[in-house]
Design a protein around this motif. Structure first.
Motif, PDB file in Angstrom:
ATOM      1  N   UNK A  39     -23.208  -7.490  20.444  1.00 18.74           N
ATOM      2  CA  UNK A  39     -23.734  -8.553  19.582  1.00 18.74           C
ATOM      3  C   UNK A  39     -24.784  -7.987  18.644  1.00 18.74           C
ATOM      4  N   UNK A  40     -24.725  -8.420  17.401  1.00 20.77           N
ATOM      5  CA  UNK A  40     -25.753  -8.093  16.427  1.00 20.77           C
ATOM      6  C   UNK A  40     -26.137  -9.349  15.669  1.00 20.77           C
ATOM      7  N   UNK A  41     -27.436  -9.594  15.550  1.00 22.48           N
ATOM      8  CA  UNK A  41     -27.858 -10.816  14.849  1.00 22.48           C
ATOM      9  C   UNK A  41     -29.274 -10.670  14.311  1.00 22.48           C
ATOM     10  N   UNK A  42     -29.557 -11.503  13.321  1.00 22.43           N
ATOM     11  CA  UNK A  42     -30.897 -11.596  12.758  1.00 22.43           C
ATOM     12  C   UNK A  42     -31.532 -12.894  13.227  1.00 22.43           C
ATOM     13  N   UNK A  43     -32.860 -12.871  13.417  1.00 20.30           N
ATOM     14  CA  UNK A  43     -33.545 -14.113  13.772  1.00 20.30           C
ATOM     15  C   UNK A  43     -34.797 -14.279  12.921  1.00 20.30           C
ATOM     16  N   UNK A  44     -35.172 -15.527  12.705  1.00 17.93           N
ATOM     17  CA  UNK A  44     -36.357 -15.865  11.916  1.00 17.93           C
ATOM     18  C   UNK A  44     -37.187 -16.883  12.669  1.00 17.93           C
ATOM     19  N   UNK A  94     -41.629 -11.629   9.883  1.00 19.51           N
ATOM     20  CA  UNK A  94     -40.477 -11.409   9.004  1.00 19.51           C
ATOM     21  C   UNK A  94     -39.195 -11.542   9.801  1.00 19.51           C
ATOM     22  N   UNK A  95     -38.071 -11.475   9.133  1.00 21.26           N
ATOM     23  CA  UNK A  95     -36.770 -11.506   9.804  1.00 21.26           C
ATOM     24  C   UNK A  95     -36.660 -10.303  10.740  1.00 21.26           C
ATOM     25  N   UNK A  96     -36.262 -10.562  11.970  1.00 23.44           N
ATOM     26  CA  UNK A  96     -36.062  -9.504  12.949  1.00 23.44           C
ATOM     27  C   UNK A  96     -34.576  -9.287  13.194  1.00 23.44           C
ATOM     28  N   UNK A  97     -34.228  -8.048  13.568  1.00 20.44           N
ATOM     29  CA  UNK A  97     -32.827  -7.694  13.806  1.00 20.44           C
ATOM     30  C   UNK A  97     -32.642  -7.303  15.272  1.00 20.44           C
ATOM     31  N   UNK A  98     -31.578  -7.826  15.871  1.00 18.57           N
ATOM     32  CA  UNK A  98     -31.332  -7.664  17.305  1.00 18.57           C
ATOM     33  C   UNK A  98     -29.974  -7.033  17.556  1.00 18.57           C
ATOM     34  N   UNK A  99     -29.924  -6.162  18.555  1.00 16.29           N
ATOM     35  CA  UNK A  99     -28.671  -5.609  19.054  1.00 16.29           C
ATOM     36  C   UNK A  99     -28.656  -5.837  20.556  1.00 16.29           C
ATOM     37  N   UNK A 100     -27.560  -6.387  21.069  1.00 17.65           N
ATOM     38  CA  UNK A 100     -27.444  -6.677  22.502  1.00 17.65           C
ATOM     39  C   UNK A 100     -26.099  -6.210  23.030  1.00 17.65           C
ATOM     40  N   UNK A 101     -26.097  -5.716  24.257  1.00 16.65           N
ATOM     41  CA  UNK A 101     -24.882  -5.357  24.973  1.00 16.65           C
ATOM     42  C   UNK A 101     -24.791  -6.256  26.196  1.00 16.65           C
ATOM     43  N   UNK A 102     -23.696  -6.993  26.302  1.00 17.19           N
ATOM     44  CA  UNK A 102     -23.492  -7.907  27.422  1.00 17.19           C
ATOM     45  C   UNK A 102     -22.269  -7.439  28.212  1.00 17.19           C
ATOM     46  N   UNK A 103     -22.313  -7.667  29.519  1.00 16.44           N
ATOM     47  CA  UNK A 103     -21.200  -7.219  30.362  1.00 16.44           C
ATOM     48  C   UNK A 103     -21.100  -8.087  31.602  1.00 16.44           C
ATOM     49  N   UNK A 104     -19.998  -7.929  32.327  1.00 15.66           N
ATOM     50  CA  UNK A 104     -19.798  -8.689  33.549  1.00 15.66           C
ATOM     51  C   UNK A 104     -18.389  -8.545  34.058  1.00 15.66           C
TER      52      UNK A 104
END
Length: 365
Positions: free
Chosen positions: A244-249, A216-226
């Motif tokens: 970042x927040x996004x859905x993937x299929x 099924x559609x998955x939901x992602x949360x990511x924290x990026x830094x530098x």
């Protein structure tokens, strides 16, 4: 071969023999001298393109035979490590020494090999405002580097010795970690030898029924830094972070598409806004201009074992300060730890203009 580099070759050779106790041809070494030209991707480096750079690529490769399902999906690629030495043949640019991890992908009955390597390089003569002000390509000793090779590749032509020849592209950049960062791209022709370690008999590839992957559609949360800096030299390095927040299929075993949004907190823009508003009033930048940005993006993820390759194309919907245009792109690697947690190393840029190297962590639900 450069005397300083010969011990590296001996070390890799001895390590490879030690790892090949089962007598099969699972390991190979290759060395490919190259000679080429620096591509003029930016007119600001015209003064640095004076001679033809040269060097060599040394590779250590482990073959795969289908022990894991993903290996069959990608036609049994090689996994390896490589060392690249490049003399830029320009006193301002110096020399580069790079260490990489790479994959070799095979086509046309394994006679055509495509290699992609990602690693870190050390430059011997970066920019210095008094000693080396002409080098506006490399602002630091440490550089992020990617190289590509497309070669005719034939092993065991004479006993364990084989031959390879083709073209290479080597890229060096510090991803705006420190200005200046115009970067270089070298296009080269290469030719060299391969050497098979262990037995040279045929080994059968494992073939299995391909499993169909549906999710099924998955939901992602990511924290990026530098850490990065604007193009204005000595304006200072500043930390940044991105949510970042996004859905993937998933579209199958190899691919997934993504749709999401980024919120950027890029502190170097604070200083750039202040600098432009006070030093260049003709640019009409208000001192109180917001440095934050919000973008939406469409992406693709290519799954290779526990590692995946991510490419994203985005557009700023909130863009109070004009910096390199509204369209941005991101490319990089993700590494999954279990089914939900991942780490990421990505390069965010505007076309060919790098903004930042991002270190990220995230969760996929």
């Amino acid at each position: 071969m450069n005397r300083r580099l010969f011990p590296i070759f001996l070390f890799l050779a001895s390590f490879s023999f030690a790892q090949n106790a089962d007598g099969t041809n699972r390991f190979t070494l290759d060395i490919s001298p190259f000679y080429g030209s620096i591509l003029l991707h930016n007119p600001d480096i015209t003064h640095l393109i004076t001679e033809h750079p040269s060097g060599f690529i040394l590779g250590y490769n482990q073959k795969t035979f289908g022990d894991k399902e993903w290996q069959q999906l990608y036609n049994y690629p090689d996994i390896g490590y490589s060392f690249v030495y490049q003399n830029m043949n320009n006193s301002s640019l110096g020399e580069n020494f790079g260490l990489y991890a790479h994959y070799n992908f095979h086509f046309f009955k394994r006679n055509l090999q495509f290699r992609i390597g990602q690693g870190v390089a050390y430059n011997t003569n970066p920019y210095d405002k008094t000693q080396n002000f002409r080098n506006n390509a490399y602002g630091s000793h440490l550089l992020s580097s990617t190289y590509l090779m497309l070669n005719y590749h034939k092993e065991n032509i004479f006993k364990r010795l084989g031959f390879k020849a083709g073209i290479s592209l080597v890229h060096y950049s510090n991803a705006n970690f420190k200005a200046p960062n115009t970067s270089t791209n070298t296009f080269a022709f290469n030719a060299g030898l391969t050497y098979t370690l262990g037995g040279i008999g045929e080994v059968e590839y494992i073939r299995r029924e391909k499993e169909k992957v549906t999710e099924p559609v998955r939901y992602n949360i990511a924290l990026r830094m530098g850490l990065n800096e604007s193009d204005v030299i000595d304006l200072g390095q500043y930390g940044f972070f991105i949510i970042s927040g996004y859905a993937d299929k998933r579209l199958g075993r190899k691919s997934a598409i993504q749709l999401g949004a980024d919120v950027f907190f890029s502190n170097f823009l604070k200083e750039l806004i202040r600098f432009q508003s006070t030093s260049f009033p003709e640019m009409e930048v208000g001192e109180g201009t917001d440095y934050k940005r919000v973008g939406v993006f469409l992406g693709h993820e290519l799954f290779i074992n526990k590692i995946s390759v991510v490419t994203q194309l985005g557009y700023y919907v909130y863009y109070p300060f004009d910096f390199e245009g509204r369209i941005y792109n991101r490319i990089g690697l993700k590494r999954y730890f279990g089914k939900k947690v991942f780490g990421a190393l990505t390069l965010k840029s505007h076309g060919a203009k790098a903004e930042a190297l991002e270190f990220g962590v995230g969760i996929r639900l």
